[in-house]
Design a protein around this motif. Structure first.
Motif, PDB file in Angstrom:
ATOM      1  N   LYS A 171       0.855  -1.174   0.000  1.00 43.75           N
ATOM      2  CA  LYS A 171       0.000   0.000   0.000  1.00 43.75           C
ATOM      3  C   LYS A 171       0.894   1.226   0.000  1.00 43.75           C
ATOM      4  CE  LYS A 171      -2.090   1.874   3.331  1.00 43.75           C
ATOM      5  NZ  LYS A 171      -3.062   2.242   4.393  1.00 43.75           N
ATOM      6  N   LEU A 172       0.355   2.352  -0.444  1.00 46.87           N
ATOM      7  CA  LEU A 172       1.086   3.608  -0.491  1.00 46.87           C
ATOM      8  C   LEU A 172       0.387   4.611   0.421  1.00 46.87           C
ATOM      9  CD1 LEU A 172       1.649   3.819  -4.356  1.00 46.87           C
ATOM     10  CD2 LEU A 172       3.128   2.769  -2.638  1.00 46.87           C
ATOM     11  N   THR A 173       1.094   5.673   0.754  1.00 50.59           N
ATOM     12  CA  THR A 173       0.477   6.689   1.595  1.00 50.59           C
ATOM     13  C   THR A 173       1.044   8.060   1.276  1.00 50.59           C
ATOM     14  OG1 THR A 173      -0.106   7.265   3.878  1.00 50.59           O
ATOM     15  CG2 THR A 173       2.134   6.467   3.513  1.00 50.59           C
ATOM     16  N   ALA A 174       0.165   9.045   1.262  1.00 51.53           N
ATOM     17  CA  ALA A 174       0.497  10.467   1.148  1.00 51.53           C
ATOM     18  C   ALA A 174       0.758  10.898  -0.296  1.00 51.53           C
ATOM     19  CB  ALA A 174       1.688  10.839   2.021  1.00 51.53           C
ATOM     20  N   GLY A 175       0.248  12.066  -0.626  1.00 49.05           N
ATOM     21  CA  GLY A 175       0.544  12.695  -1.903  1.00 49.05           C
ATOM     22  C   GLY A 175      -0.198  12.180  -3.105  1.00 49.05           C
ATOM     23  N   LEU A 176      -1.220  11.343  -2.901  1.00 53.74           N
ATOM     24  CA  LEU A 176      -1.866  10.678  -4.036  1.00 53.74           C
ATOM     25  C   LEU A 176      -3.333  11.067  -4.208  1.00 53.74           C
ATOM     26  CD1 LEU A 176      -0.407   7.073  -3.644  1.00 53.74           C
ATOM     27  CD2 LEU A 176       0.079   8.668  -5.485  1.00 53.74           C
ATOM     28  N   HIS A 177      -3.712  12.270  -3.853  1.00 54.75           N
ATOM     29  CA  HIS A 177      -5.115  12.667  -3.979  1.00 54.75           C
ATOM     30  C   HIS A 177      -5.587  12.688  -5.426  1.00 54.75           C
ATOM     31  CE1 HIS A 177      -4.907  15.084   0.060  1.00 54.75           C
ATOM     32  NE2 HIS A 177      -4.576  13.825   0.190  1.00 54.75           N
ATOM     33  N   ASP A 178      -4.702  13.072  -6.322  1.00 54.12           N
ATOM     34  CA  ASP A 178      -5.088  13.224  -7.723  1.00 54.12           C
ATOM     35  C   ASP A 178      -4.767  11.945  -8.493  1.00 54.12           C
ATOM     36  OD1 ASP A 178      -4.783  14.186 -10.678  1.00 54.12           O
ATOM     37  OD2 ASP A 178      -5.629  15.917  -9.644  1.00 54.12           O
ATOM     38  N   PRO A 179      -5.614  11.558  -9.447  1.00 52.94           N
ATOM     39  CA  PRO A 179      -5.329  10.329 -10.200  1.00 52.94           C
ATOM     40  C   PRO A 179      -4.124  10.418 -11.114  1.00 52.94           C
ATOM     41  CG  PRO A 179      -7.391  11.322 -10.942  1.00 52.94           C
ATOM     42  CD  PRO A 179      -6.948  12.102  -9.759  1.00 52.94           C
ATOM     43  N   ILE A 180      -3.762  11.636 -11.548  1.00 48.18           N
ATOM     44  CA  ILE A 180      -2.706  11.792 -12.546  1.00 48.18           C
ATOM     45  C   ILE A 180      -1.526  12.576 -11.965  1.00 48.18           C
ATOM     46  CG2 ILE A 180      -2.151  12.683 -14.845  1.00 48.18           C
ATOM     47  CD1 ILE A 180      -4.143  10.333 -14.843  1.00 48.18           C
ATOM     48  N   HIS A 182       1.246  15.193 -11.351  1.00 50.29           N
ATOM     49  CA  HIS A 182       1.172  16.629 -11.591  1.00 50.29           C
ATOM     50  C   HIS A 182       2.091  17.374 -10.631  1.00 50.29           C
ATOM     51  CE1 HIS A 182      -1.418  16.053  -8.107  1.00 50.29           C
ATOM     52  NE2 HIS A 182      -1.278  17.350  -7.856  1.00 50.29           N
ATOM     53  N   ARG A 183       2.347  18.624 -10.950  1.00 54.52           N
ATOM     54  CA  ARG A 183       3.099  19.495 -10.052  1.00 54.52           C
ATOM     55  C   ARG A 183       2.126  20.426  -9.335  1.00 54.52           C
ATOM     56  NH1 ARG A 183       8.303  20.663  -9.459  1.00 54.52           N
ATOM     57  NH2 ARG A 183       8.845  19.576 -11.395  1.00 54.52           N
ATOM     58  N   ASP A 184       2.180  20.421  -8.007  1.00 45.44           N
ATOM     59  CA  ASP A 184       1.303  21.287  -7.223  1.00 45.44           C
ATOM     60  C   ASP A 184       1.741  22.739  -7.406  1.00 45.44           C
ATOM     61  OD1 ASP A 184       0.297  22.857  -4.965  1.00 45.44           O
ATOM     62  OD2 ASP A 184      -0.350  20.948  -4.130  1.00 45.44           O
ATOM     63  N   PRO A 185       0.846  23.599  -7.901  1.00 44.75           N
ATOM     64  CA  PRO A 185       1.260  24.984  -8.143  1.00 44.75           C
ATOM     65  C   PRO A 185       1.577  25.758  -6.880  1.00 44.75           C
ATOM     66  CG  PRO A 185      -1.112  24.718  -8.474  1.00 44.75           C
ATOM     67  CD  PRO A 185      -0.548  23.352  -8.297  1.00 44.75           C
ATOM     68  N   ALA A 186       1.025  25.341  -5.753  1.00 46.57           N
ATOM     69  CA  ALA A 186       1.265  26.055  -4.498  1.00 46.57           C
ATOM     70  C   ALA A 186       2.603  25.694  -3.871  1.00 46.57           C
ATOM     71  CB  ALA A 186       0.126  25.775  -3.512  1.00 46.57           C
ATOM     72  N   THR A 187       2.969  24.415  -3.923  1.00 45.15           N
ATOM     73  CA  THR A 187       4.196  23.967  -3.259  1.00 45.15           C
ATOM     74  C   THR A 187       5.345  23.709  -4.227  1.00 45.15           C
ATOM     75  OG1 THR A 187       3.586  21.629  -3.412  1.00 45.15           O
ATOM     76  CG2 THR A 187       2.813  22.849  -1.473  1.00 45.15           C
ATOM     77  N   GLY A 188       5.007  23.441  -5.479  1.00 45.54           N
ATOM     78  CA  GLY A 188       6.022  23.041  -6.446  1.00 45.54           C
ATOM     79  C   GLY A 188       6.383  21.569  -6.367  1.00 45.54           C
ATOM     80  N   PHE A 189       5.732  20.823  -5.461  1.00 45.19           N
ATOM     81  CA  PHE A 189       6.032  19.400  -5.319  1.00 45.19           C
ATOM     82  C   PHE A 189       5.428  18.613  -6.479  1.00 45.19           C
ATOM     83  CE2 PHE A 189       5.784  19.968  -0.400  1.00 45.19           C
ATOM     84  CZ  PHE A 189       6.976  20.673  -0.425  1.00 45.19           C
ATOM     85  N   GLU A 190       6.178  17.634  -6.959  1.00 46.17           N
ATOM     86  CA  GLU A 190       5.718  16.748  -8.026  1.00 46.17           C
ATOM     87  C   GLU A 190       5.019  15.544  -7.393  1.00 46.17           C
ATOM     88  OE1 GLU A 190       5.861  16.001 -12.349  1.00 46.17           O
ATOM     89  OE2 GLU A 190       6.606  17.693 -11.190  1.00 46.17           O
ATOM     90  N   HIS A 191       3.711  15.442  -7.592  1.00 37.87           N
ATOM     91  CA  HIS A 191       2.905  14.384  -6.988  1.00 37.87           C
ATOM     92  C   HIS A 191       2.714  13.232  -7.968  1.00 37.87           C
ATOM     93  CE1 HIS A 191       1.030  16.478  -3.375  1.00 37.87           C
ATOM     94  NE2 HIS A 191       1.726  17.445  -3.966  1.00 37.87           N
ATOM     95  N   HIS A 192       2.819  12.012  -7.460  1.00 39.72           N
ATOM     96  CA  HIS A 192       2.445  10.848  -8.258  1.00 39.72           C
ATOM     97  C   HIS A 192       0.921  10.776  -8.354  1.00 39.72           C
ATOM     98  CE1 HIS A 192       6.410   9.091  -8.655  1.00 39.72           C
ATOM     99  NE2 HIS A 192       6.616   9.398  -7.398  1.00 39.72           N
ATOM    100  N   GLY A 193       0.424  10.174  -9.419  1.00 39.71           N
ATOM    101  CA  GLY A 193      -1.005   9.941  -9.567  1.00 39.71           C
ATOM    102  C   GLY A 193      -1.315   8.484  -9.253  1.00 39.71           C
ATOM    103  N   PHE A 194      -2.403   8.249  -8.525  1.00 39.15           N
ATOM    104  CA  PHE A 194      -2.701   6.860  -8.161  1.00 39.15           C
ATOM    105  C   PHE A 194      -3.113   6.033  -9.379  1.00 39.15           C
ATOM    106  CE2 PHE A 194      -6.774   9.023  -7.361  1.00 39.15           C
ATOM    107  CZ  PHE A 194      -7.707   8.177  -7.948  1.00 39.15           C
ATOM    108  N   VAL A 195      -3.694   6.674 -10.396  1.00 44.87           N
ATOM    109  CA  VAL A 195      -4.003   5.929 -11.625  1.00 44.87           C
ATOM    110  C   VAL A 195      -2.710   5.599 -12.372  1.00 44.87           C
ATOM    111  CG1 VAL A 195      -5.185   6.031 -13.857  1.00 44.87           C
ATOM    112  CG2 VAL A 195      -6.348   6.809 -11.800  1.00 44.87           C
TER     113      VAL A 195
END
Length: 267
Positions: A171-180, A182-195
């Motif tokens: 299982k994974l945890t944190a940072g996966l709210h979005d399916p695809i 993307h880079r968060d425009p507020a933080t600049g963090f690159e988020h993995h997509g769960f899809v």
């Protein structure tokens, strides 16, 4: 297609960055427990008494209990869960490292589903084999409040390949709210997509490019690829990628609807 997402979302509403009050989070969880995408409610051992204060008679609350103190606190966690009939212990989630894994193996109850949270660098063929031998599962962090909490696509790809080839569900945890991805425009963090992760797990199984699947930020292309997954492959994917913890359950559902990956709104 719905089966690919069944029980995928573990409700971590009380954890950052959501930080919902426990009573509010439990009430919201009970209201959406019938959604087919929702797994157990996640609570940490230090907040156990807060959770107990919200419990009522009726169906036990399915809880995945995190044990941040590690192997030494596993006996106390098990004792508290077993003494509370209003809770159904769905799993324990316990941090460890390559150096402390043996201690956790000894402390774990073989009758309780246990996820071992390992740092990315400690997910090796040897540690995964040790988990498999002990009947334990893997948990990996894919985000957090600082940039260093996010693995890049190559780091996460190595974790997925090692876990799948080693036969250990994860299982994974944190940072996966979005399916695809993307880079968060507020933080600049690159988020993995769960899809993306679902597609990457498929690529491990069918010999495709795992890094490419994780790195792809084209939602239409990723959704099209996932929509082509048949029921047999979907079952194999979910055997390995069991779930992920998210402090928002509605955001992932909204994302799947936006991509056309759910036949109807489960709410």
């Amino acid at each position: 297609m719905t089966g690919l997402f069944a029980g995928l979302l573990d409700d971590a509403a009380i954890f950052p960055p959501g930080n919902a009050p426990v009573p509010d989070a439990v009430a919201a969880y009970r209201g959406r427990r019938s959604w087919p995408l929702v797994g157990p409610f996640i609570c940490s051992l230090p907040r156990w008494e807060e959770l107990r204060g919200t419990l009522t008679a009726g169906s036990p609350l399915p809880v995945a209990l995190t044990v941040p103190g590690g192997a030494q606190d596993v006996p106390a966690a098990l004792a508290r869960a077993r003494a509370e009939p209003r809770v159904e212990l769905a799993a324990l989630e316990v941090p460890a490292s390559a150096e402390t894994l043996d201690d956790l193996v000894k402390a774990a109850d073989p009758h309780v589903l246990t996820y071992v949270e390992l740092p990315w660098a400690d997910v090796t063929a040897a540690t995964v084999a040790a988990l498999a031998d002990a009947g334990l599962r893997l948990k990996v962090r894919t985000g957090g409040l600082v940039a260093t909490a996010f693995p890049d696509e190559r780091q996460l790809a190595r974790v997925l390949v090692t876990a799948v080839q080693g036969g250990v569900p994860f299982k994974l945890t944190a940072g996966l709210h979005d399916p695809i991805r993307h880079r968060d425009p507020a933080t600049g963090f690159e988020h993995h997509g769960f899809v993306n992760v679902l597609l990457a797990t498929a690529r491990v199984l069918d010999g495709g490019d795992v890094v490419e699947a994780l790195a792809d930020q084209d939602g239409v292309r990723v959704a099209r690829a996932v929509a082509g997954i048949d029921d047999t492959l979907a079952e194999r994917i979910r055997h390995h990628f069991v779930s992920f913890g998210t402090c928002s359950v509605t955001e992932p559902v909204d994302g799947l609807l936006r991509l056309g990956l759910l036949p109807e709104d489960p709410r």
